[in-house]
Every structure is written in C-alpha cells, then in structure tokens.
Design an enzyme around this catalytic site. Structure first.
Site, PDB file in Angstrom:
ATOM      1  N   ASN A   9      53.171 160.929  38.792  1.00  0.00           N
ATOM      2  CA  ASN A   9      52.321 159.871  39.346  1.00  0.00           C
ATOM      3  C   ASN A   9      51.265 160.578  40.192  1.00  0.00           C
ATOM      4  O   ASN A   9      51.549 161.018  41.295  1.00  0.00           O
ATOM      5  CB  ASN A   9      53.173 158.917  40.196  1.00  0.00           C
ATOM      6  CG  ASN A   9      52.318 157.870  40.894  1.00  0.00           C
ATOM      7  OD1 ASN A   9      51.123 157.754  40.636  1.00  0.00           O
ATOM      8  ND2 ASN A   9      52.935 157.100  41.789  1.00  0.00           N
ATOM      9  N   LYS A  11      48.777 159.335  41.586  1.00  0.00           N
ATOM     10  CA  LYS A  11      48.224 158.475  42.656  1.00  0.00           C
ATOM     11  C   LYS A  11      46.700 158.611  42.674  1.00  0.00           C
ATOM     12  O   LYS A  11      46.091 158.714  41.603  1.00  0.00           O
ATOM     13  CB  LYS A  11      48.874 158.848  43.999  1.00  0.00           C
ATOM     14  CG  LYS A  11      50.412 158.850  43.905  1.00  0.00           C
ATOM     15  CD  LYS A  11      51.108 158.959  45.213  1.00  0.00           C
ATOM     16  CE  LYS A  11      52.609 158.961  44.978  1.00  0.00           C
ATOM     17  NZ  LYS A  11      53.378 159.012  46.233  1.00  0.00           N
ATOM     18  N   HIS A  94      55.307 150.048  43.004  1.00  0.00           N
ATOM     19  CA  HIS A  94      55.395 151.257  43.828  1.00  0.00           C
ATOM     20  C   HIS A  94      55.329 150.867  45.301  1.00  0.00           C
ATOM     21  O   HIS A  94      54.600 149.951  45.678  1.00  0.00           O
ATOM     22  CB  HIS A  94      54.260 152.221  43.468  1.00  0.00           C
ATOM     23  CG  HIS A  94      54.468 153.587  44.041  1.00  0.00           C
ATOM     24  ND1 HIS A  94      54.200 153.873  45.357  1.00  0.00           N
ATOM     25  CD2 HIS A  94      54.959 154.721  43.495  1.00  0.00           C
ATOM     26  CE1 HIS A  94      54.517 155.147  45.582  1.00  0.00           C
ATOM     27  NE2 HIS A  94      54.981 155.680  44.468  1.00  0.00           N
ATOM     28  N   GLU A  96      53.840 152.141  47.714  1.00  0.00           N
ATOM     29  CA  GLU A  96      52.495 152.185  48.308  1.00  0.00           C
ATOM     30  C   GLU A  96      51.743 150.896  48.018  1.00  0.00           C
ATOM     31  O   GLU A  96      50.962 150.425  48.833  1.00  0.00           O
ATOM     32  CB  GLU A  96      51.738 153.423  47.791  1.00  0.00           C
ATOM     33  CG  GLU A  96      52.242 154.691  48.472  1.00  0.00           C
ATOM     34  CD  GLU A  96      52.175 155.950  47.627  1.00  0.00           C
ATOM     35  OE1 GLU A  96      51.431 155.976  46.631  1.00  0.00           O
ATOM     36  OE2 GLU A  96      52.877 156.917  47.975  1.00  0.00           O
ATOM     37  N   GLU A 166      62.949 155.128  44.617  1.00  0.00           N
ATOM     38  CA  GLU A 166      62.097 155.948  45.469  1.00  0.00           C
ATOM     39  C   GLU A 166      62.256 155.498  46.920  1.00  0.00           C
ATOM     40  O   GLU A 166      61.569 154.558  47.357  1.00  0.00           O
ATOM     41  CB  GLU A 166      60.628 155.795  45.054  1.00  0.00           C
ATOM     42  CG  GLU A 166      60.327 156.212  43.639  1.00  0.00           C
ATOM     43  CD  GLU A 166      58.869 156.642  43.462  1.00  0.00           C
ATOM     44  OE1 GLU A 166      58.659 157.752  42.968  1.00  0.00           O
ATOM     45  OE2 GLU A 166      57.970 155.895  43.857  1.00  0.00           O
ATOM     46  N   GLY A 172      56.451 161.675  49.885  1.00  0.00           N
ATOM     47  CA  GLY A 172      55.396 162.453  50.532  1.00  0.00           C
ATOM     48  C   GLY A 172      55.780 163.040  51.875  1.00  0.00           C
ATOM     49  O   GLY A 172      54.935 163.525  52.620  1.00  0.00           O
ATOM     50  N   SER A 209      59.570 163.345  47.139  1.00  0.00           N
ATOM     51  CA  SER A 209      59.568 164.776  47.469  1.00  0.00           C
ATOM     52  C   SER A 209      60.362 165.625  46.474  1.00  0.00           C
ATOM     53  O   SER A 209      61.037 166.580  46.870  1.00  0.00           O
ATOM     54  CB  SER A 209      60.062 164.998  48.904  1.00  0.00           C
ATOM     55  OG  SER A 209      59.181 164.370  49.829  1.00  0.00           O
TER      56      SER A 209
END
Ligand code: 13P
Length: 245
Positions: A9, A11, A94, A96, A166, A172, A209
């Site tokens: 991904n 992003k 996701h 985010e 996730e 991240g 990560s």
C-alpha cells in the site's frame, strides 16, 4: 491451502519516477515467487503501474473507491473508472480513511457492497487503536468493524475477500504486533468469517510496521496469510525481500 499474499500500500507516496524505478528493479520477482503480489499505487499512477507490471503476475489495486459507477461526485474516483484502467482489487476501510477522513461505517458498508457487486477483490482493513487495546475492547472493536461492513449474505468467492488486521498503533510507528498478538486477532477474525459468514478459506493479512526483519516471524503462524505493507513497500529492494521472504 491459502496462498500467501504480499501486498504493497503505497498510500500518498511514490511519484512517477519512483514507480518507474520500482518496477524496473522489481523485474520478474513476482513471476518467480509462489506468493500472490498486490501493489496499490496512488490513483494517478495506476495506469503506469499496470503497464509496467504487465505479464508480471502482479495485481494492481486501488487504495479506495467511491461506491458509485460514475456521476456528479467531485473529487471522487468510481467503479467504472477503476474497471476502465484494469483495477481488480480495492482496499476498503483503511484506518487512515476512517480516522483522518472520518469515514463512517455506513459508507464503508456501501463500499464493501459495491466491491462485491462488481466482483472485485476486497481487501478489508480492521484494527484497534492503542487505547482500545489497553482497555481490552479490541475484540469488540473488530467484531463491530466486520459486522457493520458485511452483509449476512456475502457472495464474494473466498479468494476475493481478504481481511487485513492492521492495529492502528502499529501503523507507521515501527512498533509491530508480536506474532502472538497478531495470531490471537487473526484467529478471532477467522472464527467470525467462518461462523457468521461461512468463509473458511479467505486470507487474513497482518499490517503495521512489517519489515523484512519481522515478516518471517509473523508468517510462520498458519493463521497469518500474508502482509499488507506501507513504508517497507515503497522501494523495490525492500519489497523484494518481503516477497521472497
Ligand atoms: P506501515 O507498514 O508503514 O506501518 O503501514 C501499514 C499500512 O497501513 C498498510 O496498509
């Protein structure tokens, strides 16, 4: 046997020159691998990625979709456009998108329905925040994320419904869930998929990560069917190590 998926991904990263370098270095890595390779570039670079990945056995995915075929939806990218540029997989839900863009459960449900109606490969993300883990509500959180998004009569083929666990606190941050933590959550997700929706053979990926150094430990557990990777997927050198783990 569930085939391992290693998914990138990107992003909002990797410009045109980066994508060109990536695919030239990545070469035929996917063709030579037993694993299924998926790459999700940002929308503007999907056609380029599709062209560069041609005949390389790489599935190009979108990072999102607006759940309409076409129409007056300024700023959105809909299903007809994705089909037009050869996209066959879509990441939905996701964290985010949920967190930064306030994407509500009912919109996520519409997107899942849309992906199903269009026969695309659904990569559906779930995961708890750190406070939710600390107060022990992570199982309830995941259950709610799944039940609120899925219709009771899911009709997608098992290989076209992939769930990515996730944990938000691992995305991240450099902090990866331990294999034990991941396995516990994957087993929980698998139980829900089986008991409520009748899906036994869908893949469940871990994301957060993931790096070449920690992938092996995660994938040595049978409930972890692969990885959805952000940062470590941007450069071919590192993503190749993941695909060839
Ligand atoms: P990182 O691998 O950068 O933690 O991102 C994970 C992720 O969000 C993939 O969708």
């Amino acid at each position: 046997m569930r085939r391992t998926i290693i998914a990138a991904n990107w992003k909002m990263n990797n410009l045109m020159k980066d994508a060109i370098t990536f695919f030239s270095e990545f070469g035929d890595t996917a063709l030579k691998s037993e694993n299924e390779v998926i790459i999700a570039p940002a929308y503007p670079y999907i056609p380029l990625a599709s062209a560069l990945a041609k005949k390389q056995n790489i599935e190009i995915a979108a990072q999102d979709v607006y759940p309409k075929a076409e129409g007056a939806f300024t700023g959105m990218v809909g299903g007809k456009m994705l089909a037009d540029i050869g996209v066959s997989a879509v990441i939905i839900g996701h964290s985010e998108r949920r967190r930064i863009f306030g994407e509500p459960n009912d919109l996520i449900r519409e997107k899942v329905k849309f992906v199903q109606e269009n026969g695309l490969h659904l990569i559906f993300c779930v995961g708890e925040t750190l406070p939710e883990r600390e107060n022990g509500s992570m199982f309830d959180v995941l259950k709610e994320q799944i039940h609120s998004a899925f219709d009771d009569n899911l009709t997608l083929a098992p290989e076209k419904i992939t769930v990515a666990y996730e944990p938000v606190w691992a995305i991240g941050t450099g902090v990866t869930a331990t294999p034990e933590q991941a396995v516990e959550m994957h087993a929980f997700i698998r139980k829900i998929l089986k008991e409520r929706y009748g899906y036994e053979d869908s893949r469940i990926l871990y994301g957060g990560s993931v790096k070449p150094e920690n992938l092996q430990g995660l994938l040595s557990h049978e409930d972890i069917d692969g990885a959805l990777v952000g940062g470590a997927s941007l450069k071919a050198s590192s993503f190749m190590k993941l695909v060839n783990f």
